[in-house]
Design a protein around this motif. Structure first.
Motif, short mmCIF file in Angstrom:
data_model
loop_
_atom_site.label_atom_id
_atom_site.label_comp_id
_atom_site.label_asym_id
_atom_site.label_seq_id
_atom_site.Cartn_x
_atom_site.Cartn_y
_atom_site.Cartn_z
N THR A 41 0.84 -1.20 0.00
CA THR A 41 0.00 0.00 0.00
C THR A 41 0.89 1.26 0.00
N LEU B 140 -8.77 -4.63 -6.49
CA LEU B 140 -7.44 -4.28 -7.01
C LEU B 140 -7.35 -4.52 -8.52
N SER C 103 -7.62 -1.49 -10.83
CA SER C 103 -7.45 -0.27 -10.03
C SER C 103 -6.38 0.65 -10.62
N THR D 90 -3.64 2.71 -8.68
CA THR D 90 -4.01 3.83 -7.81
C THR D 90 -4.22 3.40 -6.35
N LEU D 91 -4.37 2.08 -6.10
CA LEU D 91 -4.69 1.64 -4.73
C LEU D 91 -3.52 0.93 -4.05
N GLN E 209 -15.97 6.01 -4.94
CA GLN E 209 -14.67 5.45 -5.35
C GLN E 209 -13.52 6.34 -4.88
N LEU F 86 -12.82 5.51 -1.39
CA LEU F 86 -12.05 4.26 -1.30
C LEU F 86 -10.58 4.52 -1.57
N LYS F 87 -10.32 5.31 -2.60
CA LYS F 87 -8.93 5.67 -2.94
C LYS F 87 -8.26 6.35 -1.74
N THR G 292 -8.92 5.97 1.35
CA THR G 292 -8.68 5.00 2.42
C THR G 292 -7.38 4.24 2.18
N PHE G 293 -7.16 3.84 0.94
CA PHE G 293 -5.94 3.11 0.60
C PHE G 293 -4.73 4.03 0.59
N ASP G 294 -4.94 5.27 0.16
CA ASP G 294 -3.81 6.17 -0.14
C ASP G 294 -4.16 7.59 0.30
#
Ligand SMILES: Cc1cc2nc3c(=O)[nH]c(=O)nc-3n(C[C@H](O)[C@H](O)[C@H](O)COP(=O)(O)OP(=O)(O)OC[C@H]3O[C@@H](n4cnc5c(N)ncnc54)[C@H](O)[C@@H]3O)c2cc1C
Length: 461
Positions: free
Chosen positions: A171, A196, A199, A202-203, A436, A439-440, A442-444
């Motif tokens: 990540t 993923l 993705s 981007t994630l 979305q 979500l992005k 949250t990951f990054d």
């Protein structure tokens, strides 16, 4: 300012020679196979392990430097282009098959492994890995997962997502995670592997891929069906589909066949207005019966010629036309834009007609080819004079509007990347795009990974 301390940390953590800042060397990491303008990265880091990737992302994250993952650079939507500068994280040397397990029907590979290498390796053991993008000699498994790549056999076997069981990812903050599973069945938790897949870098960065395998089909037969009229494509596709054995149904239209004929690349029968390239797979007697039934069904359409190939060499000869298509068209003109829209199968004829009307209205040359069985059409826009670019842009927008009107989607396999961000809202509501983007985040949370792709940027380093 932030780049230098980040590079110092990376240089300390990775083997010497992994960091490239020479502008000439960096230039070969600036573009991809799309029409998106190349952008020179500030640095390139070549990773060869998950630990390398984690060190790069830890340093980039703590110094807030952008990172764009890149594999073979065959992408067609600008995904690997560092549009905001920063570091290109090159993964092409991080390659190799770690395991092929015939009993479990799984293969475990590193992300830079070329797709064709895995397909050949498993075939040598009587096994089958279905995803077959036409770039399979060059593109990588990591790039395929990131784009959820499809190919001719997506028609029968699905795309990369359907053949991906588990992933190791890193990540944006440098944490190494195992997601998914090694079993063909399993429903624990959310399907993060599916998220993923597609993705577009981007994630998270994909550092290991556990792929599903199947027993190899007993026999594959390729048919090249040359049709005398574009309107026969719809009924001929339905007839092929009805055999129940079709693995791939690919279309080349008259405007695509013309340059092939003119350049003498292939011998084309006189009067052919469309080519359907079909793969049937299954057991030998079933293939023989299906071929006979299909020939009878096609008879009323009076196809100009049907060629049949059974050996690997003969099949590859028929398929080489399709594989060369994209680059042949590119060699004709200074500018080529290729979109990969999808409509419900029954509406492919309507889309082909609409493209002809749009091409005439905007005076743009628009040959089409693609995965007819999936309703996935590569609509190409060819032009020489830069002054024609605005007309091409309008024609492209008109195609996207028509596709959405026909119940289709903007991209079947190439991704939104940097090239289609402005059209996203034609297909998806602001609420869906917003979900979305959350979500992005949250990951990054710092927006380090592959900025300027898929969505209008909200987070800036
Ligand atoms: C002649 C030709 C034919 C093609 N035919 C097809 C086709 O039939 N079907 C199809 O789907 N596509 C096709 N493509 C497009 C392209 O080959 C695919 O999109 C492929 O999946 C890209 O793989 P790559 O290794 O080149 O990735 P790149 O182009 O290097 O990267 C693509 C994207 O993946 C991201 N990425 C790469 N590696 C990783 C990783 N390890 N972790 C996270 N993100 C990563 C990048 O950031 C970028 O967003 C074709 C292209 C060409 C030139």
């Amino acid at each position: 300012v932030a780049l230098e301390p980040a590079l110092l940390e990376i240089e300390r953590a990775l083997p010497s020679g992994s960091v490239i800042v020479d502008r000439d060397l960096c230039a070969s990491y600036a573009g991809d196979e799309s029409d998106v303008a190349p952008h020179l990265p500030d640095a390139v880091v070549r990773a060869r392990s998950a630990a390398d990737v984690a060190a790069v992302l830890r340093a980039a994250s703590s110094h807030q430097v952008f990172v764009t993952p890149r594999a073979a650079g065959t992408g067609k939507s600008g995904g690997a282009i560092p549009v905001r500068g920063g570091i290109v994280l090159a993964l092409d040397a991080f390659a190799g098959i770690e395991e092929i397990h015939a009993g479990d029907l799984v293969a475990v590979s590193r992300p830079g492994t070329r797709t064709g290498v895995l397909r050949d390796a498993v075939l040598a053991e009587g096994l089958f890995y279905a995803p077959d993008p036409n770039s399979l000699g060059e593109c990588t498994l990591g790039g395929n997962v990131a784009e959820n790549a499809g190919g001719p056999s997506t028609f029968r076997y699905g795309s990369t997502r359907d053949w991906t069981l588990g992933l190791e990812i890193v990540t944006a903050d440098g944490t190494i995670l195992e997601i998914g599973k090694r079993t063909h069945k399993g429903v624990t938790g959310y399907d993060l592997v599916a998220l993923l897949c597609g993705s577009e870098g981007t994630l998270g960065v994909i550092t290991r891929i556990t792929s599903k395998l199947a027993p190899a089909p007993e026999r594959v037969r390729t048919l090249a069906i040359y049709l005398g009229a574009l309107r026969d494509v719809g009924p001929a596709t339905m007839a092929v589909q009805a055999t129940g054995l079709a693995r791939a149904i690919e279309l080349l239209d008259d405007l695509t066949l013309a340059p092939l004929r003119e350049r003498g690349r292939v011998q084309l029968p006189v009067g052919a207005q469309a080519l359907l390239l079909v793969d049937l797979d299954g057991e030998e007697p079933a293939i023989e019966r299906a071929t006979e039934r299909l020939a009878a069904k096609l008879e009323p359409l009076r196809p100009i010629e049907i060629l049949v190939a059974d050996t690997a060499a003969e099949r590859e000869r028929l398929w080489s036309v399709r594989r060369e298509m994209s680059r042949t068209l590119r060699s004709l003109v200074r500018h080529k834009l290729s979109e990969d829209v999808v409509v419900p199968r029954s509406r492919l004829g309507a889309l082909l007609e609409a493209c002809r009307t749009i091409a005439a209205g905007h005076r743009v040359h628009m040959p089409s080819y693609g995965h007819a069985g999936d309703g996935n059409l590569h609509v190409n826009f060819l032009w020489d004079d830069p002054a024609d670019a605005p007309r091409v842009k309008l024609a492209g927008r008109a195609v996207f509007e028509e596709v959405v009107r026909l119940g289709g989607t903007l991209t079947g396999e190439h991704g939104i990347g940097a090239s289609k961000i402005e059209h996203l809202s034609l297909e998806q509501s602001a609420e869906v795009i917003g979900l979305q983007e959350r979500l992005k985040a949250t990951f990054d949370p710092k927006g380090v990974l592959n900025p300027g792709k898929m969505f209008p940027a909200r987070h800036a380093c």
